[in-house]
Design an enzyme around this catalytic site. Structure first.
Site, PDB file in Angstrom:
ATOM      1  N   GLN A  69     -26.784  40.344 -40.840  1.00  0.00           N
ATOM      2  CA  GLN A  69     -26.564  39.477 -39.941  1.00  0.00           C
ATOM      3  C   GLN A  69     -25.201  39.533 -39.191  1.00  0.00           C
ATOM      4  OE1 GLN A  69     -26.145  36.728 -43.320  1.00  0.00           O
ATOM      5  NE2 GLN A  69     -25.030  38.190 -44.336  1.00  0.00           N
ATOM      6  N   GLU A 105     -25.333  39.073 -54.131  1.00  0.00           N
ATOM      7  CA  GLU A 105     -25.145  38.838 -52.774  1.00  0.00           C
ATOM      8  C   GLU A 105     -25.887  40.049 -52.097  1.00  0.00           C
ATOM      9  OE1 GLU A 105     -24.219  38.229 -49.031  1.00  0.00           O
ATOM     10  OE2 GLU A 105     -23.460  36.593 -50.547  1.00  0.00           O
ATOM     11  N   GLY A 112     -31.387  38.308 -53.389  1.00  0.00           N
ATOM     12  CA  GLY A 112     -31.634  37.409 -54.371  1.00  0.00           C
ATOM     13  C   GLY A 112     -32.885  37.042 -54.902  1.00  0.00           C
ATOM     14  N   ASP A 135     -26.114  29.665 -53.122  1.00  0.00           N
ATOM     15  CA  ASP A 135     -25.136  29.418 -52.228  1.00  0.00           C
ATOM     16  C   ASP A 135     -25.603  30.191 -51.101  1.00  0.00           C
ATOM     17  OD1 ASP A 135     -21.657  30.348 -51.444  1.00  0.00           O
ATOM     18  OD2 ASP A 135     -23.091  28.795 -50.470  1.00  0.00           O
ATOM     19  N   SER A 136     -26.440  29.934 -50.270  1.00  0.00           N
ATOM     20  CA  SER A 136     -27.262  30.648 -49.385  1.00  0.00           C
ATOM     21  C   SER A 136     -26.923  30.282 -47.709  1.00  0.00           C
ATOM     22  CB  SER A 136     -28.762  30.694 -49.442  1.00  0.00           C
ATOM     23  OG  SER A 136     -29.240  29.336 -48.852  1.00  0.00           O
ATOM     24  N   THR A 137     -27.216  30.922 -46.855  1.00  0.00           N
ATOM     25  CA  THR A 137     -27.254  30.695 -45.571  1.00  0.00           C
ATOM     26  C   THR A 137     -28.347  29.802 -45.259  1.00  0.00           C
ATOM     27  OG1 THR A 137     -28.340  33.000 -45.241  1.00  0.00           O
ATOM     28  CG2 THR A 137     -25.956  32.814 -44.660  1.00  0.00           C
ATOM     29  N   ASP A 138     -28.484  29.659 -44.143  1.00  0.00           N
ATOM     30  CA  ASP A 138     -29.681  28.565 -43.860  1.00  0.00           C
ATOM     31  C   ASP A 138     -31.254  29.231 -43.822  1.00  0.00           C
ATOM     32  OD1 ASP A 138     -27.140  27.333 -42.076  1.00  0.00           O
ATOM     33  OD2 ASP A 138     -28.543  25.898 -42.997  1.00  0.00           O
ATOM     34  N   PRO A 178     -31.819  36.835 -43.180  1.00  0.00           N
ATOM     35  CA  PRO A 178     -32.160  36.895 -44.943  1.00  0.00           C
ATOM     36  C   PRO A 178     -32.338  35.731 -45.887  1.00  0.00           C
ATOM     37  CG  PRO A 178     -29.872  37.320 -44.208  1.00  0.00           C
ATOM     38  CD  PRO A 178     -30.473  37.210 -43.015  1.00  0.00           C
TER      39      PRO A 178
HETATM   40  N1  SAM Z   1     -21.559  27.633 -47.776  1.00  0.00           N
HETATM   41  C1  SAM Z   1     -22.431  28.325 -46.847  1.00  0.00           C
HETATM   42  C2  SAM Z   1     -23.421  27.352 -46.252  1.00  0.00           C
HETATM   43  O1  SAM Z   1     -23.509  26.391 -46.733  1.00  0.00           O
HETATM   44  O2  SAM Z   1     -24.153  27.869 -45.107  1.00  0.00           O
HETATM   45  C3  SAM Z   1     -22.922  29.546 -47.564  1.00  0.00           C
HETATM   46  C4  SAM Z   1     -21.841  30.785 -47.605  1.00  0.00           C
HETATM   47  S1  SAM Z   1     -22.093  32.001 -48.165  1.00  0.00           S
HETATM   48  C5  SAM Z   1     -21.241  33.085 -47.375  1.00  0.00           C
HETATM   49  C6  SAM Z   1     -23.883  32.592 -47.983  1.00  0.00           C
HETATM   50  C7  SAM Z   1     -24.232  33.965 -48.460  1.00  0.00           C
HETATM   51  O3  SAM Z   1     -25.676  34.059 -48.737  1.00  0.00           O
HETATM   52  C8  SAM Z   1     -23.921  34.873 -47.321  1.00  0.00           C
HETATM   53  O4  SAM Z   1     -22.867  35.986 -47.801  1.00  0.00           O
HETATM   54  C9  SAM Z   1     -25.178  35.777 -47.108  1.00  0.00           C
HETATM   55  O5  SAM Z   1     -25.154  37.294 -46.923  1.00  0.00           O
HETATM   56  C10 SAM Z   1     -25.986  35.223 -48.708  1.00  0.00           C
HETATM   57  N2  SAM Z   1     -27.581  35.626 -48.395  1.00  0.00           N
HETATM   58  C11 SAM Z   1     -28.348  35.340 -47.466  1.00  0.00           C
HETATM   59  N3  SAM Z   1     -29.519  35.622 -47.853  1.00  0.00           N
HETATM   60  C12 SAM Z   1     -29.461  36.226 -49.139  1.00  0.00           C
HETATM   61  C13 SAM Z   1     -30.509  36.581 -49.914  1.00  0.00           C
HETATM   62  N4  SAM Z   1     -31.816  36.988 -49.700  1.00  0.00           N
HETATM   63  N5  SAM Z   1     -30.079  37.298 -51.145  1.00  0.00           N
HETATM   64  C14 SAM Z   1     -28.642  37.215 -51.596  1.00  0.00           C
HETATM   65  N6  SAM Z   1     -27.769  36.536 -50.773  1.00  0.00           N
HETATM   66  C15 SAM Z   1     -28.131  36.222 -49.469  1.00  0.00           C
END
Ligand code: SAM
Length: 322
Positions: A67, A142, A175, A192-195, A199
């Site tokens: 990303q 992560e 994950g 606690d993922s991205t949208d 990924p």
């Molecule tokens: N609080 C934030 C939000 O509400 O948008 C999320 C914060 S946290 C930084 C989101 C994390 O999810 C990122 O570090 C991203 O790399 C991780 N992520 C995204 N897709 C993932 C996956 N398939 N497996 C594990 N981690 C993932």
């Protein structure tokens, strides 16, 4: 007029002209101050809506394997992280989301010993979870090591206590792959993922939720980052529909996070223990006292229980989830 007077006069005119030019130049330079940079969150471009942030200084920018990572200093919100044009965390308001994603599932459960975080690379949620003495082991999975590395540099208030805590285990993996493979079982899973883009998309799928259910101990609970209902109603309805096909109780609770623009943020809730969300304020308060009443800036036992009382438009969105 004598030659001397003429020269003096011309000198005076030249001095006046010089002063005037200097003043104009000063004004011009003042006007010409370098434009302040503004960065837009592009998450809701399809809605024709952008939130923009004035930037004091860009601290870090990198296209990682997974990303686009952008960290900058913002005059009001302080340090801000954006992933793929979506605000993830700001120094100013991170506590709201981190506390509600941690303390609500853990105090509702009451005796969570084994906890799994999916995503959460900034370690803000891990820091909150480790405040619970009941927690004997916390595993964070992560996908992007770059997020953890930059968090170690820019968010040491989270990463230092977390990586110093023997209960904490950091795994770099997708994950989805982790929950599909692991033999471990957990009392709480915090997604606690991205949208649902890039990924993060797979973390909103039925196969992911089903794999999480497989990893939950009896009475376990899963909570998810589930968007802002006013802009992302379909995302919420879709997740809750999937929860309800897999769990006895599927729904959400809410909190207002200024930089997750859109008023209420929804946090998905999935468990086979229907009683968990009915836990009384008195019971939550007792558990909080037993946990040492550690400091919080948003979560309280009353806020915890109130977070499940949904405004009608969100309740209607949830009701559409069959
Ligand atoms: N609080 C934030 C939000 O509400 O948008 C999320 C914060 S946290 C930084 C989101 C994390 O999810 C990122 O570090 C991203 O790399 C991780 N992520 C995204 N897709 C993932 C996956 N398939 N497996 C594990 N981690 C993932």
């Amino acid at each position: 007029m004598s030659k001397k007077a003429t020269i003096e006069r011309e000198c005076a005119d030249a001095a006046f002209l010089q002063a005037w030019l200097r003043a104009r130049l000063r004004d011009h330079m003042a006007e010409k101050k370098p434009e302040k940079r503004w960065i837009a969150e592009t998450l809701f471009d399809d809605l024709g809506f952008r939130m923009t942030f004035q930037v004091d200084k860009v601290l870090y920018e990198q296209q990682t394997e997974h990303q686009h990572l952008l960290l900058f200093e913002q005059p009001f919100f302080g340090k801000m992280l954006m992933l793929d044009g979506a605000t993830q965390i700001t120094k100013k308001d991170e506590f709201i989301y981190q506390e509600m994603m941690s303390h609500v599932p853990l105090f509702a459960h009451g005796n969570a010993r084994d906890v799994l975080i999916i995503g959460g690379g900034d370690c803000g949620i891990a820091e909150e979870v480790l405040k619970h003495k009941t927690v004997k082991r916390l595993t964070q999975v992560e996908i992007d090591p770059a997020v953890i590395e930059f968090a170690k540099e820019h968010f040491p208030e989270f990463t230092k206590p977390v990586f110093a805590d023997k209960r904490f285990e950091s795994i770099i993996d997708d994950g989805m792959k982790y929950v599909a493979r692991t033999e471990r079982r957990f009392d709480a899973i915090i997604v606690d993922s991205t949208d649902p883009q890039g990924p993060g998309r797979v973390l909103f799928s039925t196969k992911f939720y089903a794999a999480c259910k497989r990893c939950l101990n009896k009475g376990g609970v899963m909570v998810t980052q589930n968007g802002v209902p006013i802009f992302q109603p379909a995302e919420l309805t879709s997740s809750i529909s999937k929860f309800r096909k897999l769990f006895a109780d599927g729904g959400c609770y809410i909190a207002a996070i200024p930089t997750y623009i859109g008023g209420h943020m929804a946090m998905g809730w999935a468990t086979d223990d229907k009683g968990l969300r009915q836990t009384s304020v008195r019971t939550i308060a007792t558990r909080y006292r037993k946990a040492g009443s550690f400091s919080t800036k948003y979560w309280t036992p009353d806020v915890h229980v109130a977070a499940f009382a949904l405004p009608r438009f969100i309740a209607d969105t949830v009701a559409k989830a069959r």
